[in-house]
Scaffold this active site. Sequence first.
Site, PDB file in Angstrom:
ATOM      1  N   LYS A  92     -44.529 -26.825   9.913  1.00 26.74           N
ATOM      2  CA  LYS A  92     -44.815 -25.453   9.473  1.00 26.74           C
ATOM      3  C   LYS A  92     -43.969 -24.431  10.238  1.00 26.74           C
ATOM      4  CE  LYS A  92     -48.850 -24.837  12.524  1.00 26.74           C
ATOM      5  NZ  LYS A  92     -50.306 -24.565  12.557  1.00 26.74           N
ATOM      6  N   LYS A 141     -11.263 -42.247  -5.748  1.00 33.90           N
ATOM      7  CA  LYS A 141     -11.261 -40.923  -6.362  1.00 33.90           C
ATOM      8  C   LYS A 141     -11.124 -41.038  -7.878  1.00 33.90           C
ATOM      9  CE  LYS A 141     -11.859 -38.019  -3.039  1.00 33.90           C
ATOM     10  NZ  LYS A 141     -13.072 -37.174  -3.016  1.00 33.90           N
ATOM     11  N   LYS A 167     -14.082 -46.635   1.020  1.00 30.96           N
ATOM     12  CA  LYS A 167     -15.477 -46.394   0.640  1.00 30.96           C
ATOM     13  C   LYS A 167     -15.570 -45.893  -0.796  1.00 30.96           C
ATOM     14  CE  LYS A 167     -16.580 -41.577   1.724  1.00 30.96           C
ATOM     15  NZ  LYS A 167     -17.097 -41.306   0.357  1.00 30.96           N
ATOM     16  N   GLU A 170     -19.403 -40.955  -3.022  1.00 30.35           N
ATOM     17  CA  GLU A 170     -20.865 -40.846  -2.898  1.00 30.35           C
ATOM     18  C   GLU A 170     -21.547 -40.543  -4.228  1.00 30.35           C
ATOM     19  OE1 GLU A 170     -19.472 -36.615  -2.300  1.00 30.35           O
ATOM     20  OE2 GLU A 170     -18.769 -38.624  -1.756  1.00 30.35           O
ATOM     21  N   HIS A 258     -23.511 -40.746   4.725  1.00 30.99           N
ATOM     22  CA  HIS A 258     -22.777 -39.646   4.090  1.00 30.99           C
ATOM     23  C   HIS A 258     -23.566 -38.345   4.268  1.00 30.99           C
ATOM     24  CE1 HIS A 258     -20.710 -37.208   1.108  1.00 30.99           C
ATOM     25  NE2 HIS A 258     -19.729 -38.102   1.160  1.00 30.99           N
ATOM     26  N   GLY A 353      -7.682 -37.319  -1.298  1.00 34.03           N
ATOM     27  CA  GLY A 353      -6.462 -36.807  -1.912  1.00 34.03           C
ATOM     28  C   GLY A 353      -5.238 -36.993  -1.048  1.00 34.03           C
TER      29      GLY A 353
END
Length: 405
Positions: A92, A141, A167, A170, A258, A353
Amino acid sequence: MSELLATYLLTEPGADTEKKAEQIATGLTVGSWTDLPLVKQEQMQKHKGRVIKVEEREGTAASEKQAVITIAYPEINFSQDIPALLTTVFGKLSLDGKIKLIDLHFSEAFKRALPGPKFGVYGIRKLLGEFERPLLMSIFKGVIGRDLSDIKEQLRQQALGGVDLIKDDEIFFETGLAPFETRIAEGKQILKETYEQTGHKTLYAVNLTGRTADLKDKARRAAELGADALLFNVFAYGLDVMQGLAEDPEIPVPIMAHPAVSGAFTSSPFYGFSHALLLGKLNRYCGADFSLFPSPYGSVALPRADALAIHEECVREDAFNQTFAVPSAGIHPGMVPLLMRDFGIDHIINAGGGVHGHPNGAQGGGRAFRAIIDAVLEAQPIDEKAEQCKDLKLALDKWGKAEAV
């Protein structure tokens, strides 16, 4: 008596900061104090929070008042799990004005209830047989809507460029085009072939997704199939879910945390959690072998002090294995000298990229990164190295060299 220390940043805490701190310490433990009869106070003393520190300071605006306060919470008040801890120290309270939880100091007893990374920095390096440089990771990608043949070719091209880890994106979920188990099996075959061709080992982190109730069975199946690592969107699920995966003996697989969704918890200067606590300490304590976070100089950048603080929490001496820090987002080869200056050897250079966008494709992107890593390690001038490595020269011509921040 074991205590857990919580440190908060309060903005505009009111006229009496000491009183505000005492209200928090009491309100989050025994609830009331002065209204209790003396005999009840004696009984409840062991449950009462204590104010350890109150330090007032100037805020970011000239008229703004801030204070850093530390409160000790008796661990007798809550069970030794992260949900109980966070509900106690920031349940809280997180709704009560401009209050940010910036650190937690755990007792050794509480730490024994947490798994920490199974592999950590040394364990991951041992899997790869690489101990003397930062590791290099690339990312799939543009894979949404692509079938398995496209995925396999991307994997092959990245591995041939000399990256250490690859990888999933995500946002790559189970849609039927490239099923989870098939990606693992086919990925292992591709990486076996590239290893036989180049002698360079590459690990593949597959995205573990789905309903929470199904995750353990899915992760166990991944382990049976020989998955190298599991990418996990921890803040979409919760730290306790990752802890459950990390401490399961039937899931002997590194976990890559991630940071998706974490910005909702960390980005405000006044509310939520500090980056170092959430992406550094808590990720590490709950079992992340890798922790991804924005670098200070990419397309989605954190302030340099925050990024360095995450890294420090990942590697500082503690009861747990070190977590591999993975500064990410918009990384290209020209940033490598800054990355190595700021994060040293024990981090992972993570590029999407900056690998795929190279004029010579993903292979050229990987080679450019490896060349500039070698140049920094050997203290060789970057321009000299670029004359020796065409891929690096093309990368620097395209992206340039990052400026110091």
